[in-house]
Scaffold this motif. Structure first.
Motif, PDB file in Angstrom:
ATOM      1  N   VAL A 135     -24.472  -8.352  29.162  1.00 56.25           N
ATOM      2  CA  VAL A 135     -25.674  -9.193  29.116  1.00 56.25           C
ATOM      3  C   VAL A 135     -26.831  -8.553  29.884  1.00 56.25           C
ATOM      4  N   GLN A 136     -26.512  -7.698  30.854  1.00 56.27           N
ATOM      5  CA  GLN A 136     -27.581  -7.029  31.599  1.00 56.27           C
ATOM      6  C   GLN A 136     -28.127  -5.819  30.834  1.00 56.27           C
ATOM      7  N   ASP A 137     -27.235  -5.106  30.126  1.00 54.48           N
ATOM      8  CA  ASP A 137     -27.630  -3.852  29.494  1.00 54.48           C
ATOM      9  C   ASP A 137     -28.218  -4.035  28.101  1.00 54.48           C
ATOM     10  N   LEU A 138     -27.895  -5.136  27.435  1.00 50.57           N
ATOM     11  CA  LEU A 138     -28.537  -5.407  26.157  1.00 50.57           C
ATOM     12  C   LEU A 138     -30.025  -5.683  26.385  1.00 50.57           C
ATOM     13  N   SER A 139     -30.805  -5.580  25.302  1.00 54.11           N
ATOM     14  CA  SER A 139     -32.236  -5.836  25.434  1.00 54.11           C
ATOM     15  C   SER A 139     -32.481  -7.240  25.969  1.00 54.11           C
ATOM     16  N   PRO A 140     -33.531  -7.440  26.776  1.00 48.27           N
ATOM     17  CA  PRO A 140     -33.819  -8.762  27.338  1.00 48.27           C
ATOM     18  C   PRO A 140     -34.023  -9.803  26.241  1.00 48.27           C
ATOM     19  N   TYR A 141     -33.804 -11.041  26.583  1.00 48.75           N
ATOM     20  CA  TYR A 141     -33.976 -12.121  25.617  1.00 48.75           C
ATOM     21  C   TYR A 141     -35.459 -12.288  25.265  1.00 48.75           C
ATOM     22  N   ASP A 142     -35.751 -12.164  23.973  1.00 44.48           N
ATOM     23  CA  ASP A 142     -37.111 -12.372  23.466  1.00 44.48           C
ATOM     24  C   ASP A 142     -37.139 -13.768  22.849  1.00 44.48           C
ATOM     25  N   VAL A 143     -37.625 -14.721  23.620  1.00 40.87           N
ATOM     26  CA  VAL A 143     -37.477 -16.139  23.279  1.00 40.87           C
ATOM     27  C   VAL A 143     -38.811 -16.745  22.861  1.00 40.87           C
ATOM     28  N   THR A 144     -38.752 -17.580  21.820  1.00 40.83           N
ATOM     29  CA  THR A 144     -39.902 -18.390  21.409  1.00 40.83           C
ATOM     30  C   THR A 144     -39.506 -19.860  21.517  1.00 40.83           C
ATOM     31  N   VAL A 145     -40.218 -20.601  22.318  1.00 47.68           N
ATOM     32  CA  VAL A 145     -39.927 -22.026  22.487  1.00 47.68           C
ATOM     33  C   VAL A 145     -40.230 -22.765  21.184  1.00 47.68           C
ATOM     34  N   VAL A 146     -39.326 -23.633  20.783  1.00 51.68           N
ATOM     35  CA  VAL A 146     -39.510 -24.434  19.570  1.00 51.68           C
ATOM     36  C   VAL A 146     -40.122 -25.768  19.979  1.00 51.68           C
ATOM     37  N   LEU A 147     -41.451 -25.854  19.837  1.00 53.19           N
ATOM     38  CA  LEU A 147     -42.187 -27.041  20.264  1.00 53.19           C
ATOM     39  C   LEU A 147     -43.056 -27.531  19.107  1.00 53.19           C
ATOM     40  N   PRO A 148     -42.623 -28.565  18.389  1.00 51.54           N
ATOM     41  CA  PRO A 148     -43.446 -29.096  17.294  1.00 51.54           C
ATOM     42  C   PRO A 148     -44.760 -29.664  17.825  1.00 51.54           C
ATOM     43  N   CYS A 149     -45.797 -29.592  17.016  1.00 54.24           N
ATOM     44  CA  CYS A 149     -47.081 -30.180  17.397  1.00 54.24           C
ATOM     45  C   CYS A 149     -46.966 -31.696  17.511  1.00 54.24           C
ATOM     46  N   ASN A 150     -46.156 -32.277  16.649  1.00 53.61           N
ATOM     47  CA  ASN A 150     -45.956 -33.723  16.679  1.00 53.61           C
ATOM     48  C   ASN A 150     -44.681 -34.034  17.454  1.00 53.61           C
ATOM     49  N   PRO A 151     -44.740 -34.772  18.547  1.00 52.02           N
ATOM     50  CA  PRO A 151     -43.540 -35.057  19.337  1.00 52.02           C
ATOM     51  C   PRO A 151     -42.433 -35.732  18.535  1.00 52.02           C
TER      52      PRO A 151
END
Length: 432
Positions: A202-218
């Motif tokens: 987990v350290q040697d693999l590429s870092p986590y490239d994360v996109t938060v899933v946040l809808p415009c409408n709650p």
């Protein structure tokens, strides 16, 4: 005031992963299963998360019908891949698992030579907010296309081609035909991964490239959505780091979602156009058959096209033509004659014989494409292909031998095509 949201309306999101992940809109009923790093999965239902077997560590990839995750079997310590299909794929999910199991069982009962087909450990169904999904637990492999992003020597490429033929021979001996062989469905075994500690991985693999899933409408923030999506890790780079770039490849044949028993004649086949066998392309184009009969001969054709691309570094047929009359024309020009069974259709389609039309489709006339169909013109075309292949071969003799082999395999009449076992014993693989 926020617009009223309904579950059937398109969802708008604050953040866009910009094609680095699967489509967020496909996290819906019938779509992807929401997964987060650290999730625990198990074939046994009703277990509390800490008691489950597989712990998700990173994403390996995604496609239209599945996401694939790097996980660790906490009971055995083995790293595995979890392929979690969309809920709407249906019978295809179970079929892929059954075909892989069939190949594994045949190998256990037969020879103990190294396998060139993806190893499957188990499969099960998973209920989630978007439906019921199939989960395939397999060995971890590295996509060949990712490895080939950096140059590889001719001997390495040839070893990969040999592994491909061995894998298809193993599969056919098990009574299974694939139907979708292409470069994207080839992987390399990653045995070195099993000798690493989880903390190192987990350290040697590429870092986590994360996109938060946040809808415009709650109101759209439902359990169907994951908290975030993550881009696939750089597994090929890690593979090079652990084992060195030029170690001999151990090829694995992947993606059996299209596979059938050899005796199952007619069924749907979702082949990539430039790898599609002529008998299937003709049935769809000329006979308007949506589910044409196909056999293991289709795999032999696809293996030849894949070998050409592997050794030459370019496609044999134009991928933009699709399964059309133009693809048939390209096949006929390379073969040097029209099969007798195609002649009624061919004579009725004047544009297939019109050189100016063919020039228009291929590009500007100065590129020199001609639709001449003759043995002499086919020989000239293969001389051009030989020059492309020469760059991926050790010497002239190896390039000449490969051209002879490919011309044997790329016969339009499937009954005259060699079997994959004939191909396996071709002198080219022994350097003769």
């Amino acid at each position: 005031m926020e617009p009223e949201w309904h579950e059937h309306n398109p969802i708008e999101f604050h953040f866009d992963p910009m094609d680095t992940t699967e489509e967020l809109e496909q996290y819906r009923a019938g779509g992807y299963h929401p997964v987060a790093i650290g999730d625990m999965l198990d074939a046994q239902r009703g277990l509390a998360p800490p008691q489950r077997r597989y712990r998700v560590l990173h994403k390996l990839g995604f496609g239209s019908y599945a996401t694939v995750w790097l996980a660790r079997d906490v009971r055995s310590g083995v790293f595995v891949a979890l392929k979690i299909t969309t809920a709407d794929v249906g019978a295809q999910d179970a079929r892929e698992a059954h075909m892989l199991v069939r190949v594994v069982v045949a190998r256990v009962l037969g020879t103990r030579t190294p396998s060139h087909v993806l190893d499957i450990f188990e499969h099960f169904t998973l209920d989630g907010p978007n439906g019921t999904h199939h989960v395939l637990v397999t060995e971890v492999v590295v996509p060949v296309l990712a490895i080939l992003e950096t140059p590889r020597p001719p001997a390495w490429r040839k070893a990969l081609a040999h592994g491909l033929v061995r894998g298809v021979a193993q599969m056919h001996s098990s009574g299974v035909k694939h139907g979708d062989i292409h470069m994207g469905n080839l992987g390399c075994a990653f045995s070195e991964l099993g000798r690493q500690a989880e903390s190192d991985v987990v350290q040697d693999l590429s870092p986590y490239d994360v996109t938060v899933v946040l809808p415009c409408n709650p109101a759209a923030q439902t359990p169907s959505l994951p908290p975030y999506v993550v881009a696939p890790c750089g597994l090929a780079q890690y593979w090079r780091q652990l084992g060195g770039p030029d170690r001999p490849p151990h090829l694995k044949l992947l993606d059996f979602g299209n596979a059938r028993k050899i005796e199952d004649a007619a069924d749907d086949i979702q082949c990539v156009p430039e790898y599609c066998a002529p008998e299937v392309a003709f049935a769809r184009t000329a006979l308007d058959q949506s589910k044409p009969a196909w056999g293991p001969e289709c795999d032999v054709w696809a293996v030849a096209v894949t070998m050409y691309e592997l050794m030459a570094g370019s496609s044999l047929f134009n991928r933009w033509h699709g399964i059309t009359g133009r693809l048939l024309l390209d096949m006929v020009v390379l073969a040097g004659s029209v099969p007798s069974s195609w002649e009624p259709f061919w004579s009725s389609e004047k544009h297939l014989q019109d050189v100016s039309f063919c020039r228009l489709l291929d590009g500007p006339p100065h590129r020199g494409f001609e639709a001449e169909i003759s043995r002499e013109h086919a020989h000239a075309k293969w001389l051009e292909k030989r020059e492309c292949l020469r760059a991926g071969c050790e010497d002239d003799a190896e390039a000449d031998g490969l051209v002879r082999l490919l011309r044997r395999m790329l016969v339009l009449d499937p009954e005259k095509r060699p079997t994959i076992h004939d191909v396996l014993h071709d002198p080219w693989f022994d350097g003769r």
